[in-house]
Design an enzyme around this catalytic site. Structure first.
Site, PDB file in Angstrom:
ATOM      1  N   GLY A 158       0.854  -1.185   0.000  1.00  0.00           N
ATOM      2  CA  GLY A 158       0.000   0.000   0.000  1.00  0.00           C
ATOM      3  C   GLY A 158       0.888   1.233   0.000  1.00  0.00           C
ATOM      4  O   GLY A 158       2.073   1.178  -0.361  1.00  0.00           O
ATOM      5  N   ARG A 159       0.308   2.353   0.444  1.00  0.00           N
ATOM      6  CA  ARG A 159       1.067   3.610   0.388  1.00  0.00           C
ATOM      7  C   ARG A 159       2.359   3.533   1.198  1.00  0.00           C
ATOM      8  O   ARG A 159       3.409   4.022   0.773  1.00  0.00           O
ATOM      9  CB  ARG A 159       0.197   4.760   0.906  1.00  0.00           C
ATOM     10  CG  ARG A 159      -0.791   5.291  -0.100  1.00  0.00           C
ATOM     11  CD  ARG A 159      -1.542   6.436   0.531  1.00  0.00           C
ATOM     12  NE  ARG A 159      -2.169   5.940   1.744  1.00  0.00           N
ATOM     13  CZ  ARG A 159      -3.456   5.625   1.833  1.00  0.00           C
ATOM     14  NH1 ARG A 159      -4.246   5.807   0.815  1.00  0.00           N
ATOM     15  NH2 ARG A 159      -3.961   5.153   2.956  1.00  0.00           N
ATOM     16  N   ILE A 160       2.308   2.927   2.404  1.00  0.00           N
ATOM     17  CA  ILE A 160       3.519   2.899   3.240  1.00  0.00           C
ATOM     18  C   ILE A 160       4.551   1.944   2.632  1.00  0.00           C
ATOM     19  O   ILE A 160       5.740   2.259   2.557  1.00  0.00           O
ATOM     20  CB  ILE A 160       3.169   2.502   4.696  1.00  0.00           C
ATOM     21  CG1 ILE A 160       2.193   3.517   5.299  1.00  0.00           C
ATOM     22  CG2 ILE A 160       4.437   2.411   5.548  1.00  0.00           C
ATOM     23  CD1 ILE A 160       1.641   3.134   6.675  1.00  0.00           C
ATOM     24  N   ARG A 241       1.671  -4.136  12.619  1.00  0.00           N
ATOM     25  CA  ARG A 241       0.850  -4.442  13.795  1.00  0.00           C
ATOM     26  C   ARG A 241       1.321  -5.738  14.434  1.00  0.00           C
ATOM     27  O   ARG A 241       1.683  -6.691  13.731  1.00  0.00           O
ATOM     28  CB  ARG A 241      -0.616  -4.658  13.396  1.00  0.00           C
ATOM     29  CG  ARG A 241      -1.444  -3.400  13.258  1.00  0.00           C
ATOM     30  CD  ARG A 241      -1.749  -2.744  14.604  1.00  0.00           C
ATOM     31  NE  ARG A 241      -2.598  -1.595  14.442  1.00  0.00           N
ATOM     32  CZ  ARG A 241      -2.194  -0.354  14.117  1.00  0.00           C
ATOM     33  NH1 ARG A 241      -0.912  -0.095  13.957  1.00  0.00           N
ATOM     34  NH2 ARG A 241      -3.060   0.633  13.980  1.00  0.00           N
ATOM     35  N   GLU A 270       0.998  -5.952  23.055  1.00  0.00           N
ATOM     36  CA  GLU A 270       1.769  -4.799  23.526  1.00  0.00           C
ATOM     37  C   GLU A 270       0.923  -3.973  24.505  1.00  0.00           C
ATOM     38  O   GLU A 270      -0.308  -3.964  24.384  1.00  0.00           O
ATOM     39  CB  GLU A 270       2.234  -3.950  22.327  1.00  0.00           C
ATOM     40  CG  GLU A 270       1.120  -3.360  21.496  1.00  0.00           C
ATOM     41  CD  GLU A 270       1.665  -2.668  20.245  1.00  0.00           C
ATOM     42  OE1 GLU A 270       2.441  -3.281  19.486  1.00  0.00           O
ATOM     43  OE2 GLU A 270       1.284  -1.510  20.048  1.00  0.00           O
ATOM     44  N   HIS A 288       6.270   1.061  19.390  1.00  0.00           N
ATOM     45  CA  HIS A 288       5.158   1.460  18.510  1.00  0.00           C
ATOM     46  C   HIS A 288       5.184   2.974  18.231  1.00  0.00           C
ATOM     47  O   HIS A 288       4.259   3.706  18.571  1.00  0.00           O
ATOM     48  CB  HIS A 288       3.801   1.037  19.097  1.00  0.00           C
ATOM     49  CG  HIS A 288       2.726   0.933  18.052  1.00  0.00           C
ATOM     50  ND1 HIS A 288       1.693   0.035  18.106  1.00  0.00           N
ATOM     51  CD2 HIS A 288       2.535   1.630  16.903  1.00  0.00           C
ATOM     52  CE1 HIS A 288       0.912   0.172  17.051  1.00  0.00           C
ATOM     53  NE2 HIS A 288       1.403   1.141  16.301  1.00  0.00           N
ATOM     54  N   GLY A 290       5.961   4.160  15.022  1.00  0.00           N
ATOM     55  CA  GLY A 290       6.058   4.274  13.557  1.00  0.00           C
ATOM     56  C   GLY A 290       5.733   5.657  13.023  1.00  0.00           C
ATOM     57  O   GLY A 290       6.449   6.209  12.196  1.00  0.00           O
TER      58      GLY A 290
END
Ligand code: GLV
Length: 331
Positions: A158-160, A241, A270, A288, A290
């Site tokens: 996807g975009r990331i 995730r 987490e 976490h 990001g």
């Protein structure tokens, strides 16, 4: 919106600018103390609310919705929305929104930080320097591996994923990817990336970066069987995730040397980590973060606020997840 402002709850601390904007349009209950709500307390706090601005630490499910009969929108401050039961929201007429786009580059940068950090053992050697273990230069000292000219495999384009791929050009990497379906040819060209099967990606990559959303379909996408298909010299990065990776299986692979290393920003359960991660030198651990840059977190919070206000005005929010909830345009 009617003259009476709608009531909303913001479940966690946000930026002052976000609150200022929300207060122009809504009667806001905030939580600048940032104490997470327990599920029942969240239900009580939402009892007479029209809108909810929530985060991935809040579970929005049928039980919560039953406690919030006036709720019209749940605006999640994240691109991922696995904390929200979208079908349950749709069934109760609640719009769900997320914050795509504004965090792509920051999240891609963090995946790269983990890649470079694990390849060159940065978190490990930093610990060694601080503990006084470094007594001087040696030829074979804490040798890492090269990122440049290596093969980067991206799972989830996807975009990331695409932003991660584009960065690889500066490192002369070969980029392969796996996705539900290949991306458009012009995007493949921009990313200089070739589509391969999942098994080919596992077998060929020197660095594997996971960027798929978490869902029942991606639960333990990487477990013992998939780890066994990777090169023992490979490095796995999970910046998407927890739950996409079977953390116990990953610990076993890192311990028995069937995988060289891992860079992790997310975990199953987490903030509790598998305790063995803390004992291993060949894993870099981030909490976490990001999307956690000043500019990006501000943009995410503001986008969530804009989604929420649009929904309460009866307009289509820019980032509506359950598109079947899209309001009819006004005549
Ligand atoms: C962060 O983890 C997000 O999904 O935006």
């Amino acid at each position: 919106m009617s003259a009476k402002k709608p009531k909303i709850l913001v479940t966690r601390e946000v930026f002052d600018e976000t609150l200022d904007y929300l207060r122009q349009h809504c009667e806001v209950t905030d939580n600048q103390g940032d104490q997470p709500y327990a599920p029942e307390a969240l239900g009580r706090a939402l009892a007479d609310c029209d809108g909810l601005m929530c985060c991935l630490t809040d579970r929005v499910d049928a039980a919560l919705l039953a406690a919030a009969p006036n709720l019209k929108v749940a605006a999640n401050i994240a691109v991922g929305y696995n904390n929200v039961d979208v079908p349950a929201c749709t069934a109760r007429g609640v719009m769900v929104t997320n914050t795509p786009g504004v965090l792509d580059d920051s999240t891609a940068d963090l995946a790269w930080a983990l890649m470079l950090g694990t390849a060159r053992r940065i978190t490990e050697v930093e610990r060694r320097v601080r503990s006084g273990e470094w007594t001087g230069w040696r030829l074979k000292q804490w040798l890492g591996i090269d990122v440049h000219h290596a093969t980067l495999g991206i799972v989830g384009m996807g975009r990331i994923g695409q932003a991660i791929a584009r960065r690889a050009a500066g490192f002369d990497m070969k980029v392969i990817y796996h996705n539900r379906k290949p991306i458009a040819p012009e995007l493949e060209r921009r990313c200089n990336a070739a589509y391969v099967s999942f098994d080919e990606l596992l077998a060929q990559s020197d660095f594997i970066v996971l960027q798929v959303p978490y869902s029942p379909a991606t639960h333990h996408l990487i477990a013992a069987a998939q780890l066994a298909k990777m090169k023992p010299s490979a490095i796995l990065i999970n910046s998407t995730r927890g739950g996409v990776v079977d953390d116990a299986a990953l610990v076993a692979a890192l311990k028995n040397g069937t995988l060289r290393g891992a860079g992790l920003d997310v975990y199953e359960n987490e903030p509790k980590l598998h305790p063995e991660f803390l004992k291993l030198d060949n894993v870099a651990l981030a909490p976490h973060i990001g999307s956690s840059t000043e500019a990006t977190r501000q943009a995410m919070a503001m986008l969530a606020a804009q989604n929420l206000v649009a929904a309460l005005r009866g307009e289509a929010p820019p980032n509506l997840v359950n598109r079947e909830m899209r309001p009819e345009p006004r005549p």
